[in-house]
Design an enzyme around this catalytic site. Structure first.
Site, short mmCIF file in Angstrom:
data_model
loop_
_atom_site.label_atom_id
_atom_site.label_comp_id
_atom_site.label_asym_id
_atom_site.label_seq_id
_atom_site.Cartn_x
_atom_site.Cartn_y
_atom_site.Cartn_z
N LYS A 9 -21.67 -25.00 -33.99
CA LYS A 9 -23.00 -25.34 -34.49
C LYS A 9 -23.65 -24.12 -35.16
CE LYS A 9 -23.76 -28.93 -30.95
NZ LYS A 9 -24.63 -29.35 -29.81
N TYR A 49 -25.21 -38.24 -34.50
CA TYR A 49 -25.90 -38.28 -33.20
C TYR A 49 -26.63 -39.60 -32.98
CZ TYR A 49 -25.03 -33.35 -32.01
OH TYR A 49 -24.45 -32.15 -31.65
N ASN A 112 -26.59 -24.95 -27.85
CA ASN A 112 -25.39 -24.91 -27.00
C ASN A 112 -24.08 -24.69 -27.75
OD1 ASN A 112 -25.17 -27.45 -28.00
ND2 ASN A 112 -25.24 -28.51 -26.03
N HIS A 115 -19.96 -28.46 -30.41
CA HIS A 115 -19.87 -29.90 -30.13
C HIS A 115 -18.40 -30.25 -30.01
CE1 HIS A 115 -20.27 -34.26 -30.59
NE2 HIS A 115 -19.21 -34.15 -31.37
N GLU A 126 -16.21 -39.72 -35.36
CA GLU A 126 -16.76 -38.46 -35.85
C GLU A 126 -15.83 -37.80 -36.87
OE1 GLU A 126 -17.47 -36.29 -32.24
OE2 GLU A 126 -19.09 -37.63 -31.62
P1 DAT Z 1 -22.88 -33.04 -25.43
O1 DAT Z 1 -23.13 -32.19 -26.65
O2 DAT Z 1 -22.48 -32.21 -24.24
O3 DAT Z 1 -21.95 -34.19 -25.68
P2 DAT Z 1 -25.03 -35.00 -25.44
O4 DAT Z 1 -24.14 -35.85 -26.27
O5 DAT Z 1 -25.64 -35.60 -24.22
O6 DAT Z 1 -24.28 -33.65 -24.99
O7 DAT Z 1 -26.24 -34.46 -26.34
C1 DAT Z 1 -25.98 -34.06 -27.67
C2 DAT Z 1 -26.74 -32.79 -27.95
O8 DAT Z 1 -28.13 -33.02 -27.82
C3 DAT Z 1 -26.45 -31.67 -26.96
O9 DAT Z 1 -25.31 -30.93 -27.32
C4 DAT Z 1 -27.70 -30.85 -27.02
C5 DAT Z 1 -28.77 -31.89 -27.29
N1 DAT Z 1 -29.43 -32.28 -26.05
C6 DAT Z 1 -28.97 -33.11 -25.08
N2 DAT Z 1 -29.82 -33.25 -24.08
C7 DAT Z 1 -30.88 -32.48 -24.40
C8 DAT Z 1 -32.13 -32.18 -23.78
N3 DAT Z 1 -32.45 -32.70 -22.61
N4 DAT Z 1 -32.96 -31.33 -24.41
C9 DAT Z 1 -32.67 -30.80 -25.60
N5 DAT Z 1 -31.49 -31.03 -26.26
C10 DAT Z 1 -30.63 -31.86 -25.67
MG MG Z 2 -22.15 -35.87 -26.87
#
Ligand code: DAT
Ligand code: MG
Length: 150
Positions: A9, A49, A112, A115, A126
């Protein structure tokens, strides 16, 4: 062999972690079947997303992911989706185990670093969002016979 989408990212790119992340993927034994640096536009970010549309963090997530260049990879190997998810660590880097990419390099769920697709279906969706068929290369890695017993 199974394919997954891995993305460094904008924070990972900006912090100079591209090489570190690619290195971990290579050392694990995976094959990089496709790779490009690009900047995702808003429309594509929202499609990528889409499952999070409507959540409180959605707008911020789209802003973040479109804020600078990313590095996209199609990674190929045995159980790639599951193994890459364990290599990146849990979503919030504060909780991610040391030894994972997020656990080693991050402190904020909204920054974070990487991805990785969370299922085979997501991986297929994707990968097709970001790569054309002819960008995914079919070649043999010389170390395959040492990475896999059979
Ligand atoms: P991942 O990336 O581990 O698959 P996810 O699909 O639940 O996680 O969420 C996608 C992205 O959204 C994640 O990498 C970071 C952001 N995100 C998720 N939960 C969040 C939160 N509570 N606050 C802020 N950003 C968040
Ligand atoms: Mg995810």
């Amino acid at each position: 062999m199974e394919k997954s989408l891995l993305m460094v990212k904008p924070d990972g790119v900006s912090r100079g972690l591209i090489g570190e992340i690619i290195s971990r993927v290579e050392k694990k034994g995976f094959k990089i079947a496709a790779m490009k640096m690009t900047r995702i536009n808003k429309e594509l970010a929202k499609r990528h997303y889409r499952e999070h549309n409507g959540k409180p963090f959605f707008e911020g997530l789209v802003e973040y992911i479109t804020s600078g260049p990313v590095v996209m990879m199609v990674v190929e190997g045995r159980d790639t989706v599951r193994v890459l998810r364990s290599m990146i660590g849990t979503t919030d880097p504060k909780d991610a185990p040391l030894g994972t990419i997020r656990g080693d390099f991050g402190l904020d769920v909204g920054r974070n670093i990487v991805h990785a697709s969370d299922s085979k279906d997501s991986a297929a969706r994707e990968i097709s969002l970001f790569f054309n068929h002819d960008e995914i290369l079919d070649y043999e890695k010389a170390d395959n016979k040492w990475v896999y017993e059979s």
